[in-house]
Design a protein around this motif. Structure first.
Motif, mmCIF file in Angstrom:
data_model
loop_
_atom_site.group_PDB
_atom_site.id
_atom_site.type_symbol
_atom_site.label_atom_id
_atom_site.label_comp_id
_atom_site.label_asym_id
_atom_site.label_seq_id
_atom_site.Cartn_x
_atom_site.Cartn_y
_atom_site.Cartn_z
ATOM 1 N N ALA A 1 0.978 -1.213 -0.037
ATOM 2 C CA ALA A 1 0.050 -0.055 0.034
ATOM 3 C C ALA A 1 0.864 1.202 0.109
ATOM 4 O O ALA A 1 0.427 2.291 0.373
ATOM 5 C CB ALA A 1 -0.910 0.076 1.223
ATOM 6 N N ALA A 2 2.023 1.293 -0.182
ATOM 7 C CA ALA A 2 3.037 2.206 -0.451
ATOM 8 C C ALA A 2 2.487 3.681 -1.317
ATOM 9 O O ALA A 2 2.703 4.606 -0.834
ATOM 10 C CB ALA A 2 4.410 2.136 -0.930
ATOM 11 N N LEU A 3 1.540 3.251 -2.243
ATOM 12 C CA LEU A 3 1.284 4.447 -3.133
ATOM 13 C C LEU A 3 -0.212 4.779 -3.451
ATOM 14 O O LEU A 3 -0.684 5.062 -4.264
ATOM 15 C CB LEU A 3 2.218 4.145 -4.625
ATOM 16 C CG LEU A 3 3.608 4.118 -4.526
ATOM 17 C CD1 LEU A 3 4.131 4.223 -5.976
ATOM 18 C CD2 LEU A 3 4.184 5.444 -3.880
ATOM 19 N N GLU A 4 -0.837 3.836 -2.463
ATOM 20 C CA GLU A 4 -2.367 3.910 -2.313
ATOM 21 C C GLU A 4 -2.716 5.260 -1.805
ATOM 22 O O GLU A 4 -2.321 5.732 -0.712
ATOM 23 C CB GLU A 4 -2.999 3.009 -1.525
ATOM 24 C CG GLU A 4 -2.817 1.525 -2.254
ATOM 25 C CD GLU A 4 -3.631 0.566 -1.573
ATOM 26 O OE1 GLU A 4 -4.410 0.814 -0.655
ATOM 27 O OE2 GLU A 4 -3.229 -0.740 -1.712
ATOM 28 N N ARG A 5 -3.731 6.074 -2.478
ATOM 29 C CA ARG A 5 -4.079 7.363 -2.008
ATOM 30 C C ARG A 5 -5.367 7.314 -2.404
ATOM 31 O O ARG A 5 -6.151 6.543 -2.863
ATOM 32 C CB ARG A 5 -3.315 8.575 -2.817
ATOM 33 C CG ARG A 5 -1.631 8.558 -2.690
ATOM 34 C CD ARG A 5 -1.285 8.771 -1.046
ATOM 35 N NE ARG A 5 -0.082 9.177 -0.922
ATOM 36 C CZ ARG A 5 0.880 8.007 -0.621
ATOM 37 N NH1 ARG A 5 0.248 6.767 -0.498
ATOM 38 N NH2 ARG A 5 1.951 8.274 -0.335
ATOM 39 N N THR A 6 -6.342 8.876 -1.777
ATOM 40 C CA THR A 6 -7.551 8.948 -2.188
ATOM 41 C C THR A 6 -7.991 8.796 -3.720
ATOM 42 O O THR A 6 -7.250 9.500 -4.407
ATOM 43 C CB THR A 6 -8.057 10.033 -1.494
ATOM 44 O OG1 THR A 6 -7.543 10.429 -0.046
ATOM 45 C CG2 THR A 6 -9.326 10.402 -1.784
ATOM 46 N N PRO A 7 -8.940 7.835 -4.069
ATOM 47 C CA PRO A 7 -9.275 7.605 -5.422
ATOM 48 C C PRO A 7 -9.774 8.936 -6.196
ATOM 49 O O PRO A 7 -10.683 9.746 -5.267
ATOM 50 C CB PRO A 7 -10.145 6.625 -5.331
ATOM 51 C CG PRO A 7 -10.679 6.558 -4.250
ATOM 52 C CD PRO A 7 -9.612 7.125 -3.283
ATOM 53 N N GLN A 8 -9.559 9.312 -7.173
ATOM 54 C CA GLN A 8 -9.997 10.202 -8.075
ATOM 55 C C GLN A 8 -10.772 9.857 -9.168
ATOM 56 O O GLN A 8 -10.638 8.680 -9.760
ATOM 57 C CB GLN A 8 -8.993 11.210 -8.508
ATOM 58 C CG GLN A 8 -8.329 11.937 -7.369
ATOM 59 C CD GLN A 8 -7.278 12.880 -7.923
ATOM 60 O OE1 GLN A 8 -7.378 13.730 -8.523
ATOM 61 N NE2 GLN A 8 -5.795 12.694 -7.611
ATOM 62 N N PRO A 9 -11.818 10.542 -9.572
ATOM 63 C CA PRO A 9 -12.699 9.923 -10.885
ATOM 64 C C PRO A 9 -11.784 9.662 -12.247
ATOM 65 O O PRO A 9 -10.859 10.490 -12.484
ATOM 66 C CB PRO A 9 -13.768 10.956 -11.014
ATOM 67 C CG PRO A 9 -13.150 12.318 -10.376
ATOM 68 C CD PRO A 9 -12.444 11.686 -9.379
ATOM 69 N N PRO A 10 -12.427 9.087 -13.021
ATOM 70 C CA PRO A 10 -11.686 8.788 -14.333
ATOM 71 C C PRO A 10 -11.718 10.017 -15.149
ATOM 72 O O PRO A 10 -12.435 10.808 -14.754
ATOM 73 C CB PRO A 10 -12.625 7.731 -15.063
ATOM 74 C CG PRO A 10 -13.272 7.061 -13.957
ATOM 75 C CD PRO A 10 -13.407 7.986 -12.763
ATOM 76 N N MET A 11 -10.917 10.081 -16.184
ATOM 77 C CA MET A 11 -10.745 11.251 -17.122
ATOM 78 C C MET A 11 -11.956 11.263 -18.050
ATOM 79 O O MET A 11 -12.448 10.091 -18.622
ATOM 80 C CB MET A 11 -9.694 10.988 -17.824
ATOM 81 C CG MET A 11 -8.300 11.358 -16.827
ATOM 82 S SD MET A 11 -6.681 11.188 -17.767
ATOM 83 C CE MET A 11 -6.445 9.370 -17.523
ATOM 84 N N GLY A 12 -12.249 12.281 -18.245
ATOM 85 C CA GLY A 12 -13.516 12.416 -19.163
ATOM 86 C C GLY A 12 -14.845 12.964 -18.719
ATOM 87 O O GLY A 12 -14.895 13.929 -17.629
ATOM 88 N N LEU A 13 -16.178 12.301 -18.837
ATOM 89 C CA LEU A 13 -17.385 12.654 -18.272
ATOM 90 C C LEU A 13 -17.464 12.718 -16.748
ATOM 91 O O LEU A 13 -17.877 13.667 -16.175
ATOM 92 C CB LEU A 13 -18.181 11.800 -18.930
ATOM 93 C CG LEU A 13 -19.899 12.216 -18.408
ATOM 94 C CD1 LEU A 13 -20.263 13.385 -18.935
ATOM 95 C CD2 LEU A 13 -20.628 11.049 -19.186
ATOM 96 N N PRO A 14 -16.808 11.503 -16.256
ATOM 97 C CA PRO A 14 -16.870 11.475 -14.757
ATOM 98 C C PRO A 14 -16.417 12.639 -13.964
ATOM 99 O O PRO A 14 -16.839 13.123 -12.852
ATOM 100 C CB PRO A 14 -16.346 10.082 -14.282
ATOM 101 C CG PRO A 14 -16.415 9.424 -15.622
ATOM 102 C CD PRO A 14 -16.421 10.345 -16.670
ATOM 103 N N ALA A 15 -15.467 13.346 -14.676
ATOM 104 C CA ALA A 15 -14.590 14.639 -13.925
ATOM 105 C C ALA A 15 -15.529 15.741 -13.963
ATOM 106 O O ALA A 15 -15.332 16.502 -12.764
ATOM 107 C CB ALA A 15 -13.437 14.909 -14.703
ATOM 108 N N GLN A 16 -16.640 15.742 -14.692
ATOM 109 C CA GLN A 16 -17.573 16.866 -14.568
ATOM 110 C C GLN A 16 -18.488 16.896 -13.716
ATOM 111 O O GLN A 16 -18.938 17.941 -12.980
ATOM 112 C CB GLN A 16 -18.574 16.864 -15.984
ATOM 113 C CG GLN A 16 -17.719 16.595 -17.408
ATOM 114 C CD GLN A 16 -16.739 17.823 -17.472
ATOM 115 O OE1 GLN A 16 -16.945 19.149 -17.281
ATOM 116 N NE2 GLN A 16 -15.719 17.403 -18.044
ATOM 117 N N PHE A 17 -18.614 15.850 -12.791
ATOM 118 C CA PHE A 17 -19.252 15.545 -11.716
ATOM 119 C C PHE A 17 -18.384 15.611 -10.240
ATOM 120 O O PHE A 17 -18.929 15.302 -9.247
ATOM 121 C CB PHE A 17 -20.219 14.492 -11.696
ATOM 122 C CG PHE A 17 -20.964 14.497 -12.990
ATOM 123 C CD1 PHE A 17 -22.110 15.297 -12.987
ATOM 124 C CD2 PHE A 17 -20.750 13.743 -14.040
ATOM 125 C CE1 PHE A 17 -22.883 15.350 -14.166
ATOM 126 C CE2 PHE A 17 -21.509 13.637 -15.257
ATOM 127 C CZ PHE A 17 -22.563 14.672 -15.157
#
Length: 417
Positions: free
Chosen positions: A296-312
């Motif tokens: 788990a050395a590089l596990e961080r808070t997930p962010q939405p995929p690139m594209g449409l999901p980022a708009q929300f």
């Protein structure tokens, strides 16, 4: 089987001038003329023959440019050993003839092998063979961008249209410098739909990225192509990682509003070993230190995929930062690796994946060879049939500069758009 050269000084000078003339022709020769040019170089070098072998897309075979010669199994041959280790290997035949196998490398990118047959391999001949290999590697790299000849030699089966499109956009499989190397593999080699990788070097920074578009068709390939273009456009404009991802978000939202892709974009400071990354809905990177995967050395808070999901999204894009230690490797991968099925229907899974990584690390192999063995072990467990694209990208920081230690991630920082 080397001995001191017996060439008279005058003959040696003559051969050097002839060899220089032939090597100059390599840059202007048509790809199909290279085997004949190499034969002429062999006479100038003072050896019986030189044959160029190129590696196939899946790195399983060495394919000769000269028609009529058999392909060579990369994992069960002396020539393959030279390719895998980037070290010369010499075979001695019963009639007193030697075959020297020399790696054909452009920078750190492994292209194939030179097979040199000779009765005498002295320092002068060996130096000339290596000179020939260096020039041929540059000539092949420059010509394969516009010649179908090299593409045909590297393929063992037909390639579908989405794979053809994405392959045309990919950078070399391996890039690097004295400070770092980035190397990648992509399967299924002839039928990829939405996976891709990218990497680039500047004087101070190694940039690398991996993408996995929704679906497995031409639309997926187009999505990845737009993401690649957005990534390169922002990177070349000097954008930081959050701004780079924002450029991809906007491009996908404008041109392919119904599509999205996951991915990770990264930067590695070549001098200090500071690794920065932005993870957009993708499996977290793995940190390989010594012979272990650091949990788990590089596990961080997930962010939405690139594209449409980022708009929300309610939060701006964030980039994370950790300090690597010399020799550390960071592995990026798509979920097609861990979600693939082995014989019997069981999921390959993260545990089997990390186990194969540990075995590769324990073998002490070069980064490109370790990655080649990992993807082949995955393919072999599934009889070379994958249900989804599987892409691996391995980054290794080589800097010998010491730095006071500390827990991984203890000094991690976050930057946001």
């Amino acid at each position: 089987m080397a001995s001191e050269s017996s060439d008279p000084a005058g003959r040696e000078d003559l051969d050097e001038r002839l060899l220089e003339k032939l090597l100059a022709e390599a840059h202007t020769a048509a790809p199909m003329d290279l085997p004949e040019l190499v034969n002429r170089c062999a006479r100038a070098i003072g050896v019986d023959s030189v044959v160029v072998y190129l590696v196939d897309i899946q790195q399983r075979h060495l394919v000769p440019l000269t028609h009529g010669l058999p392909t060579i199994d990369l994992d069960a041959s002396t020539a393959g050993w030279a390719y895998r280790t980037l070290d010369m290997r010499v075979e001695e035949h019963g009639n007193g003839v030697l075959t020297a196998w020399l790696p054909l490398v452009d920078g750190v990118e492994r292209l194939g092998i030179l097979g040199v047959r000779t009765v005498l391999l002295d320092p002068v001949r060996l130096r000339r063979c290596r000179m020939l290999g260096s020039v041929l590697a540059m000539a092949i790299t420059s010509k394969r961008a516009y010649s179908d000849s090299f593409a045909r030699h590297s393929r063992t089966e037909p390639m579908d249209v989405p794979a053809e499109m994405l392959r045309a956009l990919l950078p070399p499989r391996t890039i690097g410098s004295e400070h770092a190397v980035s190397t990648a593999v992509l399967e299924p080699a002839y039928h990829i739909g939405g996976d891709a990788f990218d990497h680039s070097l500047t004087q101070s920074t190694l940039h690398a990225a991996i993408f996995d578009a929704m679906g497995h068709n031409l639309a997926s390939g187009l999505t990845t192509a737009v993401a690649l273009a957005g990534c390169r456009n922002a990177r070349r404009a000097g954008a930081e990682l959050p701004e780079l991802v924002d450029t991809i978000d906007q491009a996908l939202g404008q041109w392919l509003p119904d599509q999205y892709c996951t991915g990770i974009v990264t930067q590695l400071d070549l001098t200090e070993g500071i690794f920065r990354w932005c993870n957009c809905g993708h499996p977290p990177p793995l940190l390989i230190r010594g012979k272990e995967v650091v949990d788990a050395a590089l596990e961080r808070t997930p962010q939405p995929p690139m594209g449409l999901p980022a708009q929300f999204a309610t939060e701006p894009r964030a980039a994370y930062e950790v300090a690597l230690e010399p020799g550390d490797r960071v592995l990026l991968y798509t979920d097609g690796v861990t979600e693939s099925r082995i014989e019997g229907g069981a999921e390959f899974g993260l545990h089997r994946f990390t186990d194969s990584i540990i075995r590769g690390a324990a073998a002490g192999e070069l980064a490109p060879e370790a990655l080649r063995r990992i993807i082949h072990s995955i393919l072999d467990l599934q009889r070379n049939v994958l249900r989804d694209d599987a892409t691996l990208l391995l980054i290794e920081w080589r800097s010998p500069r010491p730095r006071p230690g500390g827990p991984v991630g203890a000094s991690a920082r976050v930057t946001r758009a």
